[in-house]
Design an enzyme around this catalytic site. Sequence first.
Site, PDB file in Angstrom:
ATOM      1  N   SER A 112       0.838  -1.205   0.000  1.00 42.10           N
ATOM      2  CA  SER A 112       0.000   0.000   0.000  1.00 42.10           C
ATOM      3  C   SER A 112       0.874   1.258   0.000  1.00 42.10           C
ATOM      4  O   SER A 112       1.646   1.466  -0.939  1.00 42.10           O
ATOM      5  CB  SER A 112      -0.946  -0.040   1.202  1.00 42.10           C
ATOM      6  OG  SER A 112      -1.896   0.992   1.134  1.00 42.10           O
ATOM      7  N   ASP A 165      -9.375  -3.376  -5.863  1.00 42.31           N
ATOM      8  CA  ASP A 165      -8.742  -2.583  -4.801  1.00 42.31           C
ATOM      9  C   ASP A 165      -9.543  -1.307  -4.558  1.00 42.31           C
ATOM     10  O   ASP A 165      -9.711  -0.484  -5.455  1.00 42.31           O
ATOM     11  CB  ASP A 165      -7.306  -2.230  -5.198  1.00 42.31           C
ATOM     12  CG  ASP A 165      -6.454  -1.811  -4.010  1.00 42.31           C
ATOM     13  OD1 ASP A 165      -6.990  -1.153  -3.105  1.00 42.31           O
ATOM     14  OD2 ASP A 165      -5.261  -2.148  -3.993  1.00 42.31           O
ATOM     15  N   HIS A 206      -7.164  -5.540  -1.078  1.00 40.85           N
ATOM     16  CA  HIS A 206      -5.993  -4.731  -0.773  1.00 40.85           C
ATOM     17  C   HIS A 206      -5.070  -5.364   0.273  1.00 40.85           C
ATOM     18  O   HIS A 206      -3.856  -5.172   0.225  1.00 40.85           O
ATOM     19  CB  HIS A 206      -6.463  -3.357  -0.289  1.00 40.85           C
ATOM     20  CG  HIS A 206      -5.374  -2.359  -0.104  1.00 40.85           C
ATOM     21  ND1 HIS A 206      -4.698  -1.784  -1.160  1.00 40.85           N
ATOM     22  CD2 HIS A 206      -4.825  -1.825   1.017  1.00 40.85           C
ATOM     23  CE1 HIS A 206      -3.794  -0.934  -0.701  1.00 40.85           C
ATOM     24  NE2 HIS A 206      -3.846  -0.943   0.616  1.00 40.85           N
TER      25      HIS A 206
END
Length: 493
Positions: A205, A442, A470
Amino acid sequence: KRQERPSLGRHYSLYSQPNIQPLTITCLPITHKMATSIKVTAAKIVEQRTHQISGKLKVTEHFFDVPKDYSKPSSGTIRIFACSVRKHESPADPSDHDDKKSQLPWMVFLNGGPGGACRHPNAYPFTWTILDKGYQMLYLDQRGTGLSTPITPSTLGLRGENDVQARYLKLFRADSIVRDCEAIRQSLTADYPPEKQKWSIMGQSFGGFCSITYLSFYPQGLREAFIYGGLQPLVKQPDPVYRALYKRVAKRNQKYYSKYPEDIDRVKTIVKYIQRFGDGTIKLPSEGHLTARRFQQIGIMFGMHGGIDSVHEIVLRAAYDIEAFGHLTRGALSAIDSILSFDEAPIYAILHEQIYCEGKAPNWSAERMRNEFPEFEITSDGPIYFTGEMVFSWMFEDYSELRKIQDVANRVAADADWPALFDEEQLSKNEVPVYAAVYQEDMYVDYDYSRETAEKIKGCKTFTTNVMYHNAIRSKADEVIRQLFDLRDDVID
C-alpha cells in the site's frame, strides 16, 4: 508560487531611477528534482541488541540517528527504530563461521499508512516465507510512527508554536522515509562487499508509494522491488484520486447492501439514534464524539478481505442494542472505536492527502469532492452510504486526540509547498527489477491508475487478479508472494 514561476530565460528589468542602466535578472525555473536528489550519508547506529524468540528466530532491535531534515543536516536528528529478523541456527561446530551466512541479502518491509508502525516480525504471515528464500528481513518503523520519534499531539507540542509544528510535519512524507532507508542501508551494509550492498524492498500500500519514490531518486541502493497494492497514481494533486475513490466506495456500498439488505433499515435506525439528542452527544471509549458522519467512516473496512462482514457485525450489534436496551452498550461503542484508530495514527489524518501533492495544496480534497456524490449524504433518500479511505476536516473535532491539533492540520492542508515524490523520467529508464501485485477490486489504490503507473515504470512486471483485495499480503500472503516471486524466477515464452 510554483505555478507562477517564470520559464527558462525570461528576463526582468528593474529600474530604480530614470536614466540608470537597468539590472537584468534571468530567472531559472525551480525544479523539484533539486530538492529530491539530496545526498544521503550513513545513519548513526545508536544501539543494536539481539535476542532469540520462539519460532527459531533471531531478532535484532536497531536504533539509528538520522537527519531530521536532509536538506539541512545540521538542524538536528531524529531517532529511527527497526527490527531485523533472521533464522536462528545452532551449527554443530559453533567455530565454523561462514561470512556468506552472516551477510545475507536484506529485504526491507515498508508497511502501509501513512502513519502506521510495523508490528512484531512474528505477527506477519510472510516472515518465514521471505527468510526461507535466503533473505534477512528488516521491519522499519517509518519516521513518526512506532518507536521512530512518533508523532502525537503531545510530542508535536514539544516542537513549539503551531506554525513550527506544521513545518515539522512536512518532513514526514515518503521522500524523507526513503532517505532514512537509504541512510540505514549504508550503515547496515558498510562491511559488505560492494556487490552485496544493495538491498531489496517490499512495499505494501503506502509502502509501495515509498518504493516508487525510492526507485525515482535512489535506485542505486536497490537490488529489486516487490510492490503489493501500492502502484501509486502519478498525480500532483489529490482531487482526481478522491473522485475515483468515491466511485469505488459507492460500488462497495452497493455490494454490502446487496449481501445484507436488512442493514438498510438498521443503519438508518443507528444514525437516527446517534442524532436523537444532538449529533456528537454520545461519547466513545476513546473520549471522541460518535457522530453520524464518524459512524459512516467504518466503511473503510469495505476494501479488506472480510471487511463487508465486519461492518455487518457492527451494524447488527448496534441495532440490537438499540432495540433491546434503548442505548449502545460499551461493546458496540468499542467495536466502532477500534476500527477508527485515527487518534493513534495522526500522521494518517494529517498527511494522507499530501502523499498525492506536488506544488499544490490539498485543501481537504476528499471533503470537497464529496459534494459531487450526493449518495453519501446522511439525508439521502436511498440507503445511507458509508465512506472509505477519506479524511475530513471535521475529524479534528470528532476525534479526541486529533482535536488537539486542529489548527496545525488546517495549516498543513492549506500548504502548497510540496516537493516531488516521483520522477517519471527516471521511472521510464528504470533498471531495477520491479514486481507488482495489482488488484482489480482494490478500493484504496485505483486499478486504472495502477495500470498506468506500471506502464510508466520500465521493466515492471505485474500479477493482476480480481480475486484478492488490498490486504492480500496478510490474508493471502503465501499465494500473492509466490506469484511475485514467480514473476522474478520464471519466464513467459
